[in-house]
Design a protein around this motif. Sequence first.
Motif, PDB file in Angstrom:
ATOM      1  N   VAL A  82       0.984  -1.118  -0.076  1.00 41.48           N
ATOM      2  CA  VAL A  82       0.024   0.044   0.011  1.00 41.48           C
ATOM      3  C   VAL A  82       0.909   1.061  -0.099  1.00 41.48           C
ATOM      4  O   VAL A  82       1.831   1.296   1.006  1.00 41.48           O
ATOM      5  N   THR A  83       0.483   2.104  -1.116  1.00 38.68           N
ATOM      6  CA  THR A  83       1.482   3.245  -0.994  1.00 38.68           C
ATOM      7  C   THR A  83       0.540   4.350  -1.360  1.00 38.68           C
ATOM      8  O   THR A  83      -0.676   4.324  -1.704  1.00 38.68           O
ATOM      9  N   ASP A  84       1.053   5.711  -1.160  1.00 41.58           N
ATOM     10  CA  ASP A  84       0.415   6.747  -1.638  1.00 41.58           C
ATOM     11  C   ASP A  84       0.635   7.302  -2.879  1.00 41.58           C
ATOM     12  O   ASP A  84       1.889   7.664  -3.013  1.00 41.58           O
ATOM     13  N   TYR A  85      -0.465   7.427  -3.928  1.00 44.25           N
ATOM     14  CA  TYR A  85       0.072   8.172  -5.274  1.00 44.25           C
ATOM     15  C   TYR A  85      -0.448   9.436  -5.513  1.00 44.25           C
ATOM     16  O   TYR A  85      -1.541   9.831  -4.643  1.00 44.25           O
ATOM     17  N   SER A  86       0.091  10.368  -6.190  1.00 44.65           N
ATOM     18  CA  SER A  86      -0.324  11.494  -6.609  1.00 44.65           C
ATOM     19  C   SER A  86      -1.137  11.325  -7.655  1.00 44.65           C
ATOM     20  O   SER A  86      -1.083  10.182  -8.420  1.00 44.65           O
ATOM     21  N   PRO A  87      -2.248  12.189  -8.164  1.00 40.31           N
ATOM     22  CA  PRO A  87      -3.033  11.958  -8.989  1.00 40.31           C
ATOM     23  C   PRO A  87      -2.172  11.653 -10.308  1.00 40.31           C
ATOM     24  O   PRO A  87      -3.205  10.974 -11.188  1.00 40.31           O
ATOM     25  N   ASP A  88      -1.392  12.378 -10.672  1.00 47.02           N
ATOM     26  CA  ASP A  88      -0.701  12.221 -12.045  1.00 47.02           C
ATOM     27  C   ASP A  88      -0.179  10.508 -12.109  1.00 47.02           C
ATOM     28  O   ASP A  88      -0.075   9.943 -13.107  1.00 47.02           O
ATOM     29  N   MET A  89       0.062   9.858 -10.987  1.00 45.02           N
ATOM     30  CA  MET A  89       0.261   8.345 -10.991  1.00 45.02           C
ATOM     31  C   MET A  89      -0.830   7.460 -11.126  1.00 45.02           C
ATOM     32  O   MET A  89      -0.233   6.197 -11.262  1.00 45.02           O
ATOM     33  N   LEU A  90      -2.029   7.831 -10.901  1.00 49.05           N
ATOM     34  CA  LEU A  90      -3.165   7.067 -11.246  1.00 49.05           C
ATOM     35  C   LEU A  90      -3.388   6.158 -12.208  1.00 49.05           C
ATOM     36  O   LEU A  90      -2.752   6.618 -13.420  1.00 49.05           O
ATOM     37  N   PHE A  91      -3.887   5.222 -12.355  1.00 50.50           N
ATOM     38  CA  PHE A  91      -3.899   4.252 -13.325  1.00 50.50           C
ATOM     39  C   PHE A  91      -2.904   3.994 -14.168  1.00 50.50           C
ATOM     40  O   PHE A  91      -2.732   4.293 -15.434  1.00 50.50           O
ATOM     41  N   GLN A  92      -1.415   3.661 -13.433  1.00 48.56           N
ATOM     42  CA  GLN A  92      -0.402   3.534 -14.137  1.00 48.56           C
ATOM     43  C   GLN A  92       0.340   4.787 -14.814  1.00 48.56           C
ATOM     44  O   GLN A  92       0.753   4.560 -15.811  1.00 48.56           O
ATOM     45  N   GLY A  93      -0.121   5.900 -14.300  1.00 46.52           N
ATOM     46  CA  GLY A  93       0.426   7.164 -14.749  1.00 46.52           C
ATOM     47  C   GLY A  93      -0.390   7.578 -16.115  1.00 46.52           C
ATOM     48  O   GLY A  93       0.210   8.558 -16.808  1.00 46.52           O
ATOM     49  N   ALA A  94      -1.687   7.168 -16.464  1.00 45.48           N
ATOM     50  CA  ALA A  94      -2.197   7.662 -17.419  1.00 45.48           C
ATOM     51  C   ALA A  94      -2.694   9.159 -17.344  1.00 45.48           C
ATOM     52  O   ALA A  94      -2.373   9.854 -18.493  1.00 45.48           O
ATOM     53  N   PHE A  95      -2.773   9.730 -16.244  1.00 49.12           N
ATOM     54  CA  PHE A  95      -3.093  11.120 -16.108  1.00 49.12           C
ATOM     55  C   PHE A  95      -1.907  12.095 -16.418  1.00 49.12           C
ATOM     56  O   PHE A  95      -1.925  12.667 -17.023  1.00 49.12           O
ATOM     57  N   ASP A  96      -0.726  11.585 -16.256  1.00 54.67           N
ATOM     58  CA  ASP A  96       0.547  12.171 -16.554  1.00 54.67           C
ATOM     59  C   ASP A  96       0.764  12.225 -17.830  1.00 54.67           C
ATOM     60  O   ASP A  96       1.071  13.190 -18.615  1.00 54.67           O
ATOM     61  N   GLU A  97       0.476  10.933 -18.468  1.00 53.71           N
ATOM     62  CA  GLU A  97       0.641  10.757 -20.122  1.00 53.71           C
ATOM     63  C   GLU A  97      -0.418  11.796 -20.689  1.00 53.71           C
ATOM     64  O   GLU A  97      -0.010  12.352 -21.665  1.00 53.71           O
ATOM     65  N   THR A 117     -10.428  13.240  -3.973  1.00 59.60           N
ATOM     66  CA  THR A 117     -10.202  14.443  -3.712  1.00 59.60           C
ATOM     67  C   THR A 117      -9.173  14.783  -3.102  1.00 59.60           C
ATOM     68  O   THR A 117      -8.860  15.778  -2.828  1.00 59.60           O
ATOM     69  N   SER A 118      -8.233  14.038  -2.675  1.00 62.33           N
ATOM     70  CA  SER A 118      -6.983  14.291  -1.978  1.00 62.33           C
ATOM     71  C   SER A 118      -5.745  14.471  -2.828  1.00 62.33           C
ATOM     72  O   SER A 118      -5.896  13.918  -4.020  1.00 62.33           O
ATOM     73  N   ALA A 119      -4.763  14.791  -2.400  1.00 60.51           N
ATOM     74  CA  ALA A 119      -3.572  15.252  -3.099  1.00 60.51           C
ATOM     75  C   ALA A 119      -2.799  13.817  -3.040  1.00 60.51           C
ATOM     76  O   ALA A 119      -1.751  13.616  -3.829  1.00 60.51           O
ATOM     77  N   ARG A 120      -2.982  12.847  -2.050  1.00 58.35           N
ATOM     78  CA  ARG A 120      -2.476  11.645  -2.110  1.00 58.35           C
ATOM     79  C   ARG A 120      -3.367  10.789  -1.889  1.00 58.35           C
ATOM     80  O   ARG A 120      -4.382  10.760  -1.232  1.00 58.35           O
TER      81      ARG A 120
END
Length: 154
Positions: A82-97, A117-120
Amino acid sequence: MKFTSTVCLFAAIGLAGPAVAADPFYIGGWTFTTAVVAPWADPQRKADGAERARLMSKTIVFGAREISGPRPFACARPLYKVTDYSPDMLFQGAFDEMQRADKKADPKAIAAALGFTSARIKTLETGCEIDVHFVDDATAEVGLNDYVYTLKKR
């Protein structure tokens, strides 16, 4: 009499037997309740509804030593982390892409549209190709192909 008092004392302070740790919050059954077309899906291509229909109302069970459920979620030997992701890393980095392809694409806003709604965001890495992102302890989301599926804890 002295033996009884000693046993009662040990029981009162928790030394009478082995300590039992509580299961992690994700252990147990989770049911597919809804699915939406993923933000990363190509709008020119219609998402395949057959997989979505096959998964709706099915259950995934996260067990201590295995994940049971429909393909591709079942896994014989998960390695949970279990880790904390930032929104850009969700769904294997799809939002960053998405943001790299279009600077106007804001990972925080995209995540918020899906309920994050959280930053993490608490994320369960399973070691089995699927990551599970938690909106809260009873609601999770997983991405598969062109859908984001919502899971509710049973």
